[in-house]
Design a protein around this motif. Sequence first.
Motif, PDB file in Angstrom:
ATOM      1  N   ILE A   1       3.196  -6.439  -9.570  1.00 28.37           N
ATOM      2  CA  ILE A   1       2.701  -7.600 -10.846  1.00 28.37           C
ATOM      3  C   ILE A   1       1.282  -7.076 -11.336  1.00 28.37           C
ATOM      4  N   TYR A   2       0.678  -6.284 -10.796  1.00 27.58           N
ATOM      5  CA  TYR A   2      -0.756  -5.857 -11.199  1.00 27.58           C
ATOM      6  C   TYR A   2      -0.791  -4.567 -11.503  1.00 27.58           C
ATOM      7  N   PRO A   3      -0.086  -3.928 -12.494  1.00 32.47           N
ATOM      8  CA  PRO A   3       0.429  -2.634 -12.530  1.00 32.47           C
ATOM      9  C   PRO A   3      -0.999  -1.562 -12.838  1.00 32.47           C
ATOM     10  N   TYR A   4      -1.004  -0.516 -12.686  1.00 34.35           N
ATOM     11  CA  TYR A   4      -2.168   0.275 -12.879  1.00 34.35           C
ATOM     12  C   TYR A   4      -3.628  -0.023 -12.249  1.00 34.35           C
ATOM     13  N   GLN A   5      -3.512  -0.780 -11.304  1.00 33.47           N
ATOM     14  CA  GLN A   5      -4.829  -1.479 -10.942  1.00 33.47           C
ATOM     15  C   GLN A   5      -5.132  -1.271  -9.419  1.00 33.47           C
ATOM     16  N   ILE A   6      -6.400  -0.497  -9.123  1.00 34.92           N
ATOM     17  CA  ILE A   6      -7.022  -0.498  -7.796  1.00 34.92           C
ATOM     18  C   ILE A   6      -7.798  -1.509  -7.549  1.00 34.92           C
ATOM     19  N   TRP A   7      -7.535  -2.346  -6.577  1.00 30.39           N
ATOM     20  CA  TRP A   7      -8.581  -3.276  -6.026  1.00 30.39           C
ATOM     21  C   TRP A   7      -9.193  -2.676  -4.507  1.00 30.39           C
ATOM     22  N   LEU A   8     -10.271  -2.758  -4.242  1.00 33.47           N
ATOM     23  CA  LEU A   8     -10.899  -2.730  -3.147  1.00 33.47           C
ATOM     24  C   LEU A   8     -10.203  -3.094  -1.832  1.00 33.47           C
ATOM     25  N   ASP A   9      -9.661  -4.241  -1.945  1.00 36.15           N
ATOM     26  CA  ASP A   9      -8.801  -5.111  -1.073  1.00 36.15           C
ATOM     27  C   ASP A   9      -7.739  -4.414  -0.391  1.00 36.15           C
ATOM     28  N   GLY A  10      -7.145  -3.649  -1.489  1.00 34.60           N
ATOM     29  CA  GLY A  10      -5.811  -2.883  -1.325  1.00 34.60           C
ATOM     30  C   GLY A  10      -5.898  -1.548  -0.170  1.00 34.60           C
ATOM     31  N   LEU A  11      -7.231  -1.166  -0.213  1.00 31.86           N
ATOM     32  CA  LEU A  11      -7.495   0.035   0.709  1.00 31.86           C
ATOM     33  C   LEU A  11      -7.368  -0.432   2.162  1.00 31.86           C
ATOM     34  N   TYR A  12      -7.854  -1.562   2.464  1.00 35.23           N
ATOM     35  CA  TYR A  12      -7.941  -2.240   3.797  1.00 35.23           C
ATOM     36  C   TYR A  12      -6.464  -2.587   4.202  1.00 35.23           C
ATOM     37  N   MET A  13      -5.653  -3.285   3.160  1.00 35.64           N
ATOM     38  CA  MET A  13      -4.175  -3.521   3.465  1.00 35.64           C
ATOM     39  C   MET A  13      -3.363  -2.411   3.671  1.00 35.64           C
ATOM     40  N   GLY A  14      -3.514  -1.569   2.839  1.00 34.33           N
ATOM     41  CA  GLY A  14      -2.480  -0.458   3.280  1.00 34.33           C
ATOM     42  C   GLY A  14      -2.900   0.784   4.145  1.00 34.33           C
ATOM     43  N   THR A  15      -4.107   1.339   3.929  1.00 41.76           N
ATOM     44  CA  THR A  15      -4.484   2.872   4.243  1.00 41.76           C
ATOM     45  C   THR A  15      -4.675   2.771   5.722  1.00 41.76           C
ATOM     46  N   PRO A  16      -5.189   1.949   6.522  1.00 46.46           N
ATOM     47  CA  PRO A  16      -5.068   2.180   7.881  1.00 46.46           C
ATOM     48  C   PRO A  16      -3.778   2.064   8.517  1.00 46.46           C
ATOM     49  N   PHE A  17      -2.926   1.332   8.012  1.00 43.65           N
ATOM     50  CA  PHE A  17      -1.516   1.292   8.526  1.00 43.65           C
ATOM     51  C   PHE A  17      -0.709   2.581   8.225  1.00 43.65           C
ATOM     52  N   TYR A  18      -1.136   3.064   7.011  1.00 45.64           N
ATOM     53  CA  TYR A  18      -0.463   4.524   6.545  1.00 45.64           C
ATOM     54  C   TYR A  18      -1.028   5.612   7.341  1.00 45.64           C
ATOM     55  N   ALA A  19      -2.268   5.525   7.898  1.00 47.20           N
ATOM     56  CA  ALA A  19      -2.843   6.581   8.666  1.00 47.20           C
ATOM     57  C   ALA A  19      -2.350   6.725   9.976  1.00 47.20           C
ATOM     58  N   GLU A  20      -2.097   5.265  10.813  1.00 53.44           N
ATOM     59  CA  GLU A  20      -1.587   5.205  11.978  1.00 53.44           C
ATOM     60  C   GLU A  20      -0.073   5.366  12.152  1.00 53.44           C
ATOM     61  N   TYR A  21       0.654   5.051  10.905  1.00 56.20           N
ATOM     62  CA  TYR A  21       2.058   5.504  11.086  1.00 56.20           C
ATOM     63  C   TYR A  21       2.224   6.797  11.058  1.00 56.20           C
ATOM     64  N   GLN A  22       1.263   7.510  10.263  1.00 59.08           N
ATOM     65  CA  GLN A  22       1.679   9.122  10.362  1.00 59.08           C
ATOM     66  C   GLN A  22       1.102   9.742  11.648  1.00 59.08           C
ATOM     67  N   MET A  23       0.237   9.301  12.407  1.00 59.97           N
ATOM     68  CA  MET A  23      -0.159   9.522  13.643  1.00 59.97           C
ATOM     69  C   MET A  23       0.858   9.019  14.744  1.00 59.97           C
ATOM     70  N   THR A  24       1.626   8.238  14.298  1.00 57.57           N
ATOM     71  CA  THR A  24       2.231   7.254  15.413  1.00 57.57           C
ATOM     72  C   THR A  24       3.751   7.956  15.296  1.00 57.57           C
TER      73      THR A  24
END
Length: 374
Positions: free
Chosen positions: A131-154
């Motif tokens: 619902i917020y197309p083409y937008q990067i928010w700083l908040d989103g880096l915390y919400m998604g990226t560490p999970f993304y990294a840990e999933y790849q490692m696990t």
Amino acid sequence: MDKKIKWSIKAADSIMQRLPHLYEDNGNNGKWSYDYGVILKGFEKVYEQTGNHKYFSYIKENIDYFIKDDGLIKGYDLEDYNIDNINNGKMLFPLYKKTKMEKYKKAADLLFCQLQRHPRTSEGAFWHKKIYPYQIWLDGLYMGTPFYAEYQMTFGNCNLEDVIHQFRVSYTHLLDKNTGLLYHAWDEKKIQPWANKQTGLSPNFWGRSIGWYLMAIIDTIEIIPDQTPGRDFLIEIFVRSLKALLKYQDEQSGVWYQVTDKLNEKGNYLEASCSSMYVYSMAKGIRLGILKSAEWKVQVIKSFNGLLNEFVLLTKEGWLNLNKCCQVAGLGGESQRDGSYAYYISEPIICNDQKGLGAFLQACAEYEEVVGEV
């Protein structure tokens, strides 16, 4: 304040006593809300430090309310493509590691599937929400990226290139070169009412959004191997961003303001969640050997004491209250939040907001590991 208190334990026990079920707080009514993951990451650290199983049980009971035996998640819809919905997934890794229950892996697979399909900007950065197309928010880096990294490692193939790429794109577009601070959000299309028509940037520096970003970077640094290409870049922007914040610290209290650079503006206030996030980031940076100079330890001691003196009160029952938390802040949406200074200081200021409590708990646990009890 009582100097003999172990604040991580005090915070964790207060949360457990007040909120046996995080999902019943503040009208959540069972919503799959990212707030829980902020608190439960703190509980994970306290469990690691103490070995007290009640803290692990608290994590498990709160996550088990949502995770079904087949790995589906109550109240979650992949098709929402909301990056916030990834955050609680960080707790699936310690739960799976300890219990080996397949439902946790299946739920992690489901959230990873969202990231694989999640809409992106033209440069490959995740949108904040569908619902917020083409937008990067700083908040989103915390919400998604560490999970993304840990999933790849696990569970994944350890491909971390795209993880690093999220930080490269976001830093490129959100950095203000004059101050070294990061704007809250960027609209690639430059059409949102809050977006600058030339740059696409939102107009202000919001304390908690910078905190989310710092936590995202340092958490990702901890997850990925030392030799990962691009890890040096994460360290560089982490240190650079922390140093920039020191120029905007309230000298007397040692903590920070809701709108970072408007120190003397009418209505601005010292804010608990962002200040806790900065203390967490500093303490963890010291623990990981990234912040090596003695000045950083002096700084984190000053700022941690600032958290206690400025924001913390104990009730007659001995429970911890964390005051001066911004309840929420965002951009656009149905209420057309405009990102102005007046907007950021108009949002409710509350006691014991889950995001603030979670950041404070994590800050306490990291601080006590590198400095000791206050």
